[in-house]
Design a protein around this motif. Sequence first.
Motif, short mmCIF file in Angstrom:
data_model
loop_
_atom_site.label_atom_id
_atom_site.label_comp_id
_atom_site.label_asym_id
_atom_site.label_seq_id
_atom_site.Cartn_x
_atom_site.Cartn_y
_atom_site.Cartn_z
N UNK A 156 17.23 -9.75 -11.19
CA UNK A 156 16.95 -8.85 -12.31
C UNK A 156 16.53 -7.49 -11.77
N UNK A 157 17.22 -6.46 -12.20
CA UNK A 157 16.89 -5.08 -11.86
C UNK A 157 16.02 -4.53 -12.99
N UNK A 158 14.86 -4.02 -12.65
CA UNK A 158 13.91 -3.52 -13.65
C UNK A 158 13.96 -1.99 -13.67
N UNK A 159 14.21 -1.44 -14.84
CA UNK A 159 14.29 0.01 -15.00
C UNK A 159 13.02 0.54 -15.66
N UNK A 160 12.54 1.65 -15.14
CA UNK A 160 11.42 2.36 -15.76
C UNK A 160 11.77 3.84 -15.82
N UNK A 161 11.28 4.51 -16.84
CA UNK A 161 11.63 5.91 -17.04
C UNK A 161 11.03 6.79 -15.95
N UNK A 162 11.84 7.72 -15.47
CA UNK A 162 11.39 8.70 -14.49
C UNK A 162 11.58 10.09 -15.11
N UNK A 163 11.57 11.10 -14.29
CA UNK A 163 11.71 12.47 -14.80
C UNK A 163 13.07 12.67 -15.45
N UNK A 164 13.08 13.45 -16.52
CA UNK A 164 14.32 13.71 -17.22
C UNK A 164 14.89 12.44 -17.81
N UNK A 165 16.19 12.25 -17.63
CA UNK A 165 16.85 11.06 -18.15
C UNK A 165 17.05 10.00 -17.07
N UNK A 166 16.39 10.17 -15.92
CA UNK A 166 16.59 9.27 -14.80
C UNK A 166 15.70 8.03 -14.92
N UNK A 167 16.02 7.05 -14.09
CA UNK A 167 15.24 5.82 -14.02
C UNK A 167 14.69 5.63 -12.61
N UNK A 168 13.48 5.09 -12.52
CA UNK A 168 13.06 4.40 -11.32
C UNK A 168 13.49 2.95 -11.47
N UNK A 169 13.74 2.28 -10.36
CA UNK A 169 14.18 0.89 -10.47
C UNK A 169 13.59 0.05 -9.35
N UNK A 170 13.54 -1.22 -9.60
CA UNK A 170 13.07 -2.19 -8.63
C UNK A 170 13.71 -3.52 -8.97
N UNK B 19 19.77 -6.54 -16.02
CA UNK B 19 18.98 -5.32 -16.08
C UNK B 19 17.91 -5.51 -17.14
N UNK B 20 16.67 -5.20 -16.79
CA UNK B 20 15.54 -5.32 -17.72
C UNK B 20 14.89 -3.96 -17.91
N UNK B 21 14.46 -3.70 -19.15
CA UNK B 21 13.77 -2.45 -19.49
C UNK B 21 12.48 -2.83 -20.21
N UNK B 22 11.39 -3.06 -19.47
CA UNK B 22 10.18 -3.62 -20.08
C UNK B 22 9.50 -2.70 -21.10
N UNK B 23 9.80 -1.40 -21.06
CA UNK B 23 9.22 -0.51 -22.07
C UNK B 23 9.62 -0.94 -23.48
N UNK B 24 10.80 -1.54 -23.60
CA UNK B 24 11.23 -2.01 -24.92
C UNK B 24 10.40 -3.22 -25.36
N UNK B 25 9.98 -4.06 -24.41
CA UNK B 25 9.12 -5.19 -24.75
C UNK B 25 7.80 -4.69 -25.31
N UNK B 26 7.23 -3.68 -24.67
CA UNK B 26 5.98 -3.10 -25.15
C UNK B 26 6.16 -2.59 -26.58
N UNK B 27 7.28 -1.90 -26.81
CA UNK B 27 7.54 -1.35 -28.15
C UNK B 27 7.67 -2.47 -29.18
N UNK B 28 8.33 -3.56 -28.81
CA UNK B 28 8.47 -4.69 -29.74
C UNK B 28 7.11 -5.29 -30.08
#
Length: 434
Positions: free
Chosen positions: A412-426, A32-41
């Motif tokens: 690798x499943x990529x997670x991105x933030x969606x509405x509320x606490x949900x994720x979009x994924x690809x 599982x990957x969360x690229x928003x954290x890469x941007x933050x780093x």
Amino acid sequence: MPAHRDEWEQRLLADRKMLEVFATAIGGPFHVMYPARVVRNIRAFQAVFQRTGVPGTIYYGKKANKAACVVAACVQAGAGVDVSSLGELEAALAGGVRGADLVVTGPAKSEELLGAAVRHDALVAVDAPDELDRLAGTGARVLLRVLPPHSDSRFGLTAGEVEQALATLDRDAIRLEGFSFHLGGYEAAPRAELALRLIEYCREARYLGHPADTISIGGGFGVDYVPAEHWRSFLRGLNPLWFHRDRAPKPESFYPYHCPAPGPAMLETILAHRQLGARLRTADIRLAIEPGRALVDRAGSTVFAVQGVKTRTAHGHPYSILTVNGSSLSLSEQWFDTEYLPDPALWPPRPGRVTPACVGGASCLEDDMISWRRIPFPRAARPGDLLIYPNTAGYQMDSNESTFHELPIPPKVVLRDAEGAKFDWTLDGTTALR
């Protein structure tokens, strides 16, 4: 060894359905990957350069993780990419990185790699005198990679080779933009000391008519995986009896899983050492860094499903041997004769009694162990449960990929933030799904 877990991962673990959906649909191990954290780093490193007033450039060390979403995060955040092969160069370009934002490192570069670097105006870190000969007349942008003093590394130019290059380099045929080095370990002071020495090299090169306005100090920015007290307690009490077959790695083989000044804080320490930052500003020299692990810190996890459970007894105490639907090729630390220590989460959470268990892969190899250590899980694991290993994006999840036993490479499943606490994924490299 409880790991630091980001808010995104806590949300994922709290979701009653998403992990189960992934595990069922994929049918094997996955990441599982969360690229928003890469941007933050990346932003955190950039903030250090801004605060200190030091001109800086960040190149992501692509070998740390192959995911296309990490390259996309670099483009979004304005970071370049450090590549060491034609495949990595082409992947970075395909991900939207400009050629001028690439630095090409590595030894004995192929003609194809050097040719592509020149065509795309990438910066080339020259590792040997013959590379300068092969680049002659191309107008290539280069750094001279310096062999650190007293080092037995096979990489870099000796002091004599650097001086010979400066004496013979045709500034109209090759553009010498500066110098670079790479150091092992995770200490700030040696990096600052060598950078200070390279300021003098830059001055010498400028006197000879070269621009020489860049020093790259490479990577090696520490990552903080676990709290300090747990790391100290582990090292103090390290005991072979904690491990299956009493197989404990040597203490010096462990990555330093606690780092008191990780990533951007380490960069700040480097710049403060003997006023390196002020000296770079005075000399009008740009500092380049090539972090890999530190840019994907807390940006990914690895998930295995439990396929089988055995009970064994060692030294009078029972423990479980869990076999999961993958192999240690998907968690690379074992292949360096050491152990990945941050504890995996056992999912779903259920009440139970603490049950120690080691974790083995599904191959026919005795040494295919993902965790030799008997991890104190909060309950007994069952077939179908999931183990989520945290913070594996840096050099763990895809360094040693293999289709051993003709099993597919974990996606690798990529997670991105969606509405509320949900994720979009690809899946990495495909379009987003909801």
